[in-house]
Motif scaffolding. Structure first.
Motif, PDB file in Angstrom:
ATOM      1  N   ASN B  66      12.651  23.268  27.708  1.00 44.32           N
ATOM      2  CA  ASN B  66      13.385  23.577  28.944  1.00 44.32           C
ATOM      3  C   ASN B  66      14.890  23.380  28.775  1.00 44.32           C
ATOM      4  OD1 ASN B  66      13.967  20.885  29.150  1.00 44.32           O
ATOM      5  ND2 ASN B  66      13.069  20.610  31.159  1.00 44.32           N
ATOM      6  N   LEU B 183      17.968  38.728  40.008  1.00 42.37           N
ATOM      7  CA  LEU B 183      16.716  38.072  39.604  1.00 42.37           C
ATOM      8  C   LEU B 183      16.670  36.628  40.117  1.00 42.37           C
ATOM      9  CD1 LEU B 183      14.053  38.048  37.974  1.00 42.37           C
ATOM     10  CD2 LEU B 183      15.385  37.292  35.994  1.00 42.37           C
ATOM     11  N   LEU B 184      17.831  35.964  40.076  1.00 39.11           N
ATOM     12  CA  LEU B 184      17.875  34.580  40.533  1.00 39.11           C
ATOM     13  C   LEU B 184      18.060  34.481  42.045  1.00 39.11           C
ATOM     14  CD1 LEU B 184      20.135  33.044  37.724  1.00 39.11           C
ATOM     15  CD2 LEU B 184      17.673  32.884  37.914  1.00 39.11           C
ATOM     16  N   MET B 186      20.829  35.768  43.827  1.00 37.83           N
ATOM     17  CA  MET B 186      22.217  35.504  44.199  1.00 37.83           C
ATOM     18  C   MET B 186      22.943  36.798  44.553  1.00 37.83           C
ATOM     19  SD  MET B 186      23.400  32.657  41.373  1.00 37.83           S
ATOM     20  CE  MET B 186      23.076  33.726  39.969  1.00 37.83           C
ATOM     21  N   ARG B 199      28.783  34.175  40.703  1.00 39.92           N
ATOM     22  CA  ARG B 199      28.124  32.986  41.259  1.00 39.92           C
ATOM     23  C   ARG B 199      27.721  32.019  40.153  1.00 39.92           C
ATOM     24  NH1 ARG B 199      30.811  34.008  44.913  1.00 39.92           N
ATOM     25  NH2 ARG B 199      30.406  35.931  46.025  1.00 39.92           N
ATOM     26  N   ALA B 200      26.867  32.523  39.252  1.00 42.63           N
ATOM     27  CA  ALA B 200      26.381  31.652  38.178  1.00 42.63           C
ATOM     28  C   ALA B 200      26.269  32.496  36.925  1.00 42.63           C
ATOM     29  CB  ALA B 200      25.032  31.043  38.540  1.00 42.63           C
ATOM     30  N   ASP B 201      26.759  31.956  35.820  1.00 38.92           N
ATOM     31  CA  ASP B 201      26.732  32.743  34.586  1.00 38.92           C
ATOM     32  C   ASP B 201      26.100  31.993  33.421  1.00 38.92           C
ATOM     33  OD1 ASP B 201      28.774  30.962  34.499  1.00 38.92           O
ATOM     34  OD2 ASP B 201      30.375  32.414  34.143  1.00 38.92           O
ATOM     35  N   ARG B 202      25.637  30.766  33.676  1.00 44.77           N
ATOM     36  CA  ARG B 202      24.935  30.027  32.622  1.00 44.77           C
ATOM     37  C   ARG B 202      23.585  29.569  33.152  1.00 44.77           C
ATOM     38  NH1 ARG B 202      29.213  28.257  28.907  1.00 44.77           N
ATOM     39  NH2 ARG B 202      30.820  29.800  29.367  1.00 44.77           N
ATOM     40  N   PRO B 203      22.768  30.525  33.540  1.00 45.93           N
ATOM     41  CA  PRO B 203      21.517  30.110  34.202  1.00 45.93           C
ATOM     42  C   PRO B 203      20.626  29.249  33.312  1.00 45.93           C
ATOM     43  CG  PRO B 203      21.561  32.490  33.797  1.00 45.93           C
ATOM     44  CD  PRO B 203      22.911  31.975  33.442  1.00 45.93           C
ATOM     45  N   PHE B 205      17.576  27.676  31.335  1.00 50.62           N
ATOM     46  CA  PHE B 205      16.119  27.626  31.483  1.00 50.62           C
ATOM     47  C   PHE B 205      15.719  27.276  32.921  1.00 50.62           C
ATOM     48  CE2 PHE B 205      16.770  26.797  26.983  1.00 50.62           C
ATOM     49  CZ  PHE B 205      15.727  27.480  26.372  1.00 50.62           C
ATOM     50  N   HIS B 206      14.810  28.038  33.459  1.00 55.21           N
ATOM     51  CA  HIS B 206      14.224  27.689  34.749  1.00 55.21           C
ATOM     52  C   HIS B 206      12.718  27.909  34.677  1.00 55.21           C
ATOM     53  CE1 HIS B 206      17.956  26.958  36.813  1.00 55.21           C
ATOM     54  NE2 HIS B 206      18.454  27.991  36.162  1.00 55.21           N
ATOM     55  N   ARG B 207      12.010  27.114  35.453  1.00 53.24           N
ATOM     56  CA  ARG B 207      10.567  27.280  35.477  1.00 53.24           C
ATOM     57  C   ARG B 207      10.182  28.668  35.940  1.00 53.24           C
ATOM     58  NH1 ARG B 207       7.629  22.706  38.753  1.00 53.24           N
ATOM     59  NH2 ARG B 207       8.618  20.881  37.846  1.00 53.24           N
ATOM     60  N   LEU B 211      11.205  31.203  39.659  1.00 53.54           N
ATOM     61  CA  LEU B 211      11.664  32.591  39.738  1.00 53.54           C
ATOM     62  C   LEU B 211      10.535  33.519  40.199  1.00 53.54           C
ATOM     63  CD1 LEU B 211      13.739  32.775  36.410  1.00 53.54           C
ATOM     64  CD2 LEU B 211      14.492  32.061  38.666  1.00 53.54           C
TER      65      LEU B 211
END
Lengths: 508, 508
Positions: B66, B183-184, B186, B199-203, B205-207, B211
């Protein structure tokens, strides 16, 4: 001092064409300036816009420690860093006690408690275990009952403080092995069945959502050392700091089961055993919980009982602390002999009843020989556990700095009476310390001090578990401890003195 | 080589009274013996019993990385370590391409693709962004449309391979900044709106569950460098290994937008700009996608067109690679002059039509002057980007080891034709490399090589972004590039040779 959650107020520069870092990086960089590496949850990514813009980049970030890294779990506009809350829970099989903590000041905001909803499936743990054994659906019912108990407490906390559970970032739970198994949704038959290899004993940090608990951050469950030495005991170690002291102490948690730890910063010897429900007033005929109407303190003077009743009303039964007072007084006044048998010629209040003698300790309320026998077995078990641990560790009572008694027992029972009946060792009363709800205290401490997680590793590593069942002469020793205060009465010099004082004669 | 997931077969000792470790610790210790520290998810704790007992402690553990630690995400009976799968996805705004990977062997099991369900909200990205701007519900629709596209691909993969997505531990996704925002969940207006701070550019690892994607482990999304330089380009860097080479290379991904990177292991200069939809056959009158009936290759010899039609049937339109061939052939044969104007006296196939001349490249199918003008603007934009980057880095074309062309364009377009019209620089064709779906390739590589996550940090740090809009003489340079092949035809010596060969005369 750093807890397992944080709230940090950030004043961040507005994005410009020259500084067009993402909202995420702007926040992470802001945290880095405060020497904090963090990751952002998807939930928070979705909150970034328009919150940051609306707040003009004056935002407060909530962070939860998950055992490996800090996760941003919430964003708020403006500076809310002082509104920083957490929850600590003592997850008992009968009662759940929850404290809402102001993590900014470390203070307790409110403490509430409720019955464990699992009681619907059995008042004792074994009944519950059998109820859901090998039945995933029933196990899920049991898990949900745990969760509902949490929700009930959290609802009460919200009602009384106006702070919703979602405003609490993290939670620490301490409970015995079975309770934690049920909370996590695991079968607990293993706890009581050979070879006593449980399912999971190092649960650590899990997301609130994974446990259906409404905190946005993480829930830490105290680990177990073994089937009978649960997270509540480890939490007790943390609360008493027993594992950090130079002097040797004893930690004793006695209820239906007794758990015992003796040690200091060098070693921790521990054991656990069934003590019997007698201590909680469970099997005694007029026994009851410490609620309104319960006799909780007893004095016997000049042949008369002086009792205290919870709620100051009419007595309807007797609770644990009352029982111990009663037996101590009966013994010290010679109404019970060393074998814990009634001496009927001592008082007309000792009456022959169906099945043996009984004493009328309050109008119409009797405590009978069989009750006393049951109780004495329990106190003998408790005393013997201590005795064995002392012997195994080669330590004498003189070397013990403190004798911590955890739980309701420690809180309510008279030390003097407990010594008189030979349940506690005969030591200076100042050294016998009421550890209160040490399980809950340890949970609170961890909420506020992240380093304790490392200490816990150390505690678990140091702990050496002694199986009382494997001790050859356990039964023999317990037999000797069934006398009042003990067959070897030389161990209880102050009790002997008292007997002489009260009864005015050299007894033995 | 270690990927971001693992399957490890364990033969563990049965619990005994002497070894009564918990199931959890038994497994974690088993992994430790293989030098692997891991944590167990609640989901897996709930699976421990009776699975371990039924499997007689011969179990296979699935693990997902993760970003910080290994998490146990699944347990299976017996040795299933060879049934180790993962998914890599190129999340395009038009098409999603998903590959199921056998992580045990590193091989691709199956590749499928489907349209991005977001198309329902607009074929172009801007329409989609405006659709859900400042509307959380519509943004959620958009997010769900992304998820549904994934599910469609995963369903296809399951149908074709029999392997359900739940059997895939982890997933890697590469997509442009907008696609990853959606996809996230946002808002993505920021991608196209000053100051271009997303908004976010270093997402990271996410479970999967976070998502709504059905893998039990984690989903890694490639980070973006900036609004226009998305995860697909970073993934392309990984696929081509451009950032590891001593020699300097160019990476060019051209579609509606053009993204460009030039560099080596020392530096990475990058830029992005709108290229125009012409390259995808979007604005050309008889233009179409590369589907059945599309002319995808054109030759002109002795005044006659020789065409290839996808599906070998009747031609109904022309796709990108056909257009480039067509313009190249028209130019090389003198039917278009250096200013990309028709020379009608060259052929009766060049006919005066409403709005100017047009050429009938197939029976009843015309390509008109306006189409050519549009296309030439696009190729000029593409060429100018390369030119500026070369100038900024002070590097000449001779120093370029390889010129990677990513995407469908690189795959289908004739290098010779692209050079002839001055879209690619005039260099040895061997050095122009079709990088294929580099975005997808990079996703696959990361699935199989965990260390790439660190490389990506390095790539992002090295990348220097050049804003073409900020280059003073961009328009002037683009003007010069609107000639065929270029105003400065000395830059295209091989094209000049060809013109001489074909037209039999010294032209300029």
């Amino acid at each position: 001092m750093e807890g397992i959650s944080k709230k940090i107020y950030l004043e961040l520069p507005f994005p410009t064409e020259e500084d067009c870092r993402s909202s995420e990086m702007r926040i992470l960089d802001g945290l880095k300036e405060k020497e904090l590496d963090a990751r952002m949850s998807v939930r928070v990514m979705r909150m970034l816009y328009p919150l940051c813009e609306e707040a003009q980049w004056r935002i407060t970030v909530s962070l939860a420690w998950n055992g490996d890294f800090w996760e941003i779990t919430d964003l708020e506009k403006g500076d809310t860093s002082e509104r920083h809350y957490g929850i600590a829970v003592d997850l008992g099989s009968t009662t759940l006690v929850a404290r809402m903590i102001n993590c900014h000041t470390g203070e307790c905001i409110r403490e509430v408690s409720c019955y464990n909803h699992q009681i619907a499936f059995g008042t004792d743990i074994l009944t519950r275990i059998f109820y859901c054994k090998d039945d995933k659906e029933k196990l899920e019912e049991m898990r949900k009952a745990s969760v509902e108990s949490f929700l009930e407490c959290m609802e009460m906390l919200e009602k009384e403080t106006g702070i919703p559970p979602q405003a609490c970032i993290s939670m620490v739970v301490s409970g015995n092995t079975t309770m934690v198994h049920f909370l996590l949704g695991m079968d607990a038959f293993c706890v009581f069945y050979t070879p006593y290899a449980v399912r999971a004993d190092r649960p650590g940090f899990h997301r609130g959502a994974d446990l259906d608990l409404p905190v946005n951050g993480y829930v830490y469950c105290y680990p177990s050392k073994s089937n009978y030495l649960g997270g509540d005991i480890i939490s007790g170690m943390v609360a008493t700091k027993l594992y950090q002291k130079e002097q040797i102490s004893v930690f004793f948690d006695i209820g239906t089961n007794g758990e015992l730890v003796i040690g200091n910063r060098e070693f921790l010897l521990c054991g656990a055993g069934a003590a019997g429900p007698a201590l909680e007033g469970g099997v005694v005929k007029t026994g009851m919980r410490a609620a309104n109407g319960a006799v909780d303190a007893v004095k016997l003077k000049d042949g008369q009982f002086f009792i205290h009743v919870i709620g100051e009303g009419k007595p309807v039964g007797i609770c644990g602390s009352g029982i111990i007072d009663l037996i101590a007084e009966l013994f010290l006044n010679g109404w019970l002999n060393i074998r814990a048998e009634f001496v009927p010629e001592k008082s007309s209040r000792i009456q022959k009843m169906e099945g043996g003698y009984a004493v009328e300790y309050a109008p119409g309320l009797y405590f009978c020989q069989e009750d006393i026998r049951e109780f004495v077995r329990t106190k003998a078990a408790a005393y013997t556990m201590v005795e064995i641990m002392m012997r195994e560790s080669g330590i004498s009572m003189d070397e013990i700095e403190n004798f911590y008694v955890a739980g309701a027992f420690g809180k309510h029972v008279s030390k003097e009476s407990a010594i008189a009946i030979g349940m506690y060792p005969d030591m200076d009363e100042d050294r016998i310390i009421n550890a209160g709800n040490a399980s809950l205290e340890g949970a609170v401490l961890l909420l506020l001090q992240r380093d304790i997680v490392k200490d816990i590793e150390e505690i678990l590593e140091k702990m050496v578990y002694i199986q009382f069942g494997a001790v050859d002469d356990f039964l023999h020793m317990m037999q000797a401890a069934q006398a009042l205060p003990h067959t070897d009465f030389g161990r209880f010099p102050t009790v002997m003195e008292k007997l002489e004082q009260i009864q005015g004669k050299q007894l033995y």
